[in-house]
Design an enzyme around this catalytic site. Structure first.
Site, short mmCIF file in Angstrom:
data_model
loop_
_atom_site.label_atom_id
_atom_site.label_comp_id
_atom_site.label_asym_id
_atom_site.label_seq_id
_atom_site.Cartn_x
_atom_site.Cartn_y
_atom_site.Cartn_z
N ASP A 81 0.84 -1.19 0.00
CA ASP A 81 0.00 0.00 0.00
C ASP A 81 0.88 1.25 0.00
OD1 ASP A 81 -2.24 1.60 0.07
OD2 ASP A 81 -2.97 0.89 2.01
N ALA A 83 1.11 5.58 1.17
CA ALA A 83 0.93 6.31 2.44
C ALA A 83 0.89 7.79 2.12
CB ALA A 83 2.09 6.01 3.40
N ASP A 84 0.33 8.55 3.04
CA ASP A 84 0.33 10.01 2.90
C ASP A 84 1.55 10.62 3.57
OD1 ASP A 84 -2.23 10.26 1.52
OD2 ASP A 84 -3.01 9.37 3.35
N GLU A 103 -7.90 -0.83 5.02
CA GLU A 103 -6.44 -0.91 4.87
C GLU A 103 -5.80 -1.41 6.16
OE1 GLU A 103 -5.93 2.70 1.59
OE2 GLU A 103 -5.42 3.08 3.67
C1 5RP Z 1 -5.80 5.69 0.85
C2 5RP Z 1 -4.40 5.77 1.34
C3 5RP Z 1 -3.32 5.91 0.34
O1 5RP Z 1 -2.37 4.93 0.55
C4 5RP Z 1 -2.68 7.27 0.50
O2 5RP Z 1 -3.69 8.26 0.44
C5 5RP Z 1 -1.63 7.52 -0.57
O3 5RP Z 1 -2.24 7.68 -1.80
P1 5RP Z 1 -1.47 8.03 -3.14
O4 5RP Z 1 -0.75 6.80 -3.57
O5 5RP Z 1 -2.59 8.44 -4.08
O6 5RP Z 1 -0.54 9.18 -2.86
O7 5RP Z 1 -4.13 5.69 2.51
O8 5RP Z 1 -6.74 5.59 1.90
#
Ligand code: 5RP
Length: 221
Positions: A81, A83-84, A103
């Site tokens: 996954d 992350a922000d 998640e």
């Molecule tokens: C979604 C999330 C995403 O992993 C997070 O927002 C990162 O997204 P992106 O890859 O578009 O930058 O937690 O709920």
């Protein structure tokens, strides 16, 4: 190199980490979307795939995958996954896309969490990105008041309902100095379904795309 190119690079790089017979958990967001578009390249290695959002499920199915339920698969071998925000302990803020609850469930039920980001997501302290909290609609105001006591400024995410039928509060101005403690404290507020601090279920491996290539941090190495 722009951010989208970095997302593309890291989403392709993580394919090398997929081994034979994986029961794979798939996150959500734009970086993961690129991964899903490329996932059929390693389809023969994947035994089961479990998804963290309606959006990711749709995209996986459009790319030829049959998506399994977590209850049928049990433990996942890997969870991948984005992350922000992510710090040096591989603790994260997640939920920018609002899929944080599913998640976190997949992250918790996985042997290994591989986080894929571009270098704009690396931080010394979590909290600059507004912290998403999924709440039961009834508790929207009461949870907001509790977060104000912690110095946060809650903002209701407009025109958004989570895949679970709940609301998201985005909490601005938090300085998350003790991520595990704050994750537990917020989760104890009645009405909170999940908050976007992933410190208890932090990543094990970070792949981070920068101008110089892909930097790898492996906490078990
Ligand atoms: C979604 C999330 C995403 O992993 C997070 O927002 C990162 O997204 P992106 O890859 O578009 O930058 O937690 O709920």
């Amino acid at each position: 190199m722009d951010q989208n190119t970095k997302k593309q690079r890291v989403a392709e790089a993580v394919l090398d980490y997929i081994d034979n017979g994986e029961s794979l958990g798939i996150g959500s967001g734009s970086t993961v979307n690129i991964l899903i578009e490329n996932l059929s390249k390693v389809k023969n290695k994947i035994r089961n795939v479990v998804s963290s959002s309606v959006k990711s499920t749709e995209l996986l199915e459009a790319n030829g995958f049959e998506v399994s339920e977590l209850r049928d698969v049990g433990k996942l071998t890997k969870y991948i996954d984005g992350a922000d925000e992510v710090n040096k302990h591989l603790q994260m803020v997640k939920g920018g896309g609002g899929a944080l609850t599913r998640e976190k469930i997949l992250a918790h039920n996985s042997n290994q969490f591989i986080c894929i980001v571009d270098d704009s997501k690396k931080v010394d302290m979590l909290g600059k990105f507004p912290l998403p909290i999924e709440v039961i609609p009834l508790s929207r105001s009461s949870v907001s008041l509790e977060l104000i006591k912690h110095g946060g400024r809650p903002v209701l995410r407009e025109n958004f309902v989570s895949d679970n039928g709940n609301l998201i509060l985005d909490i601005h101005n938090l300085q998350i100095m003790e991520p595990i403690k704050l994750e537990q404290t917020i989760n104890n507020i009645p009405g909170v379904v999940t908050n976007g601090i992933f410190a208890l279920d932090h990543a094990n491996v970070l792949l981070c795309a920068s101008d110089n290539g892909i930097d790898k941090t492996d906490l078990n190495a």
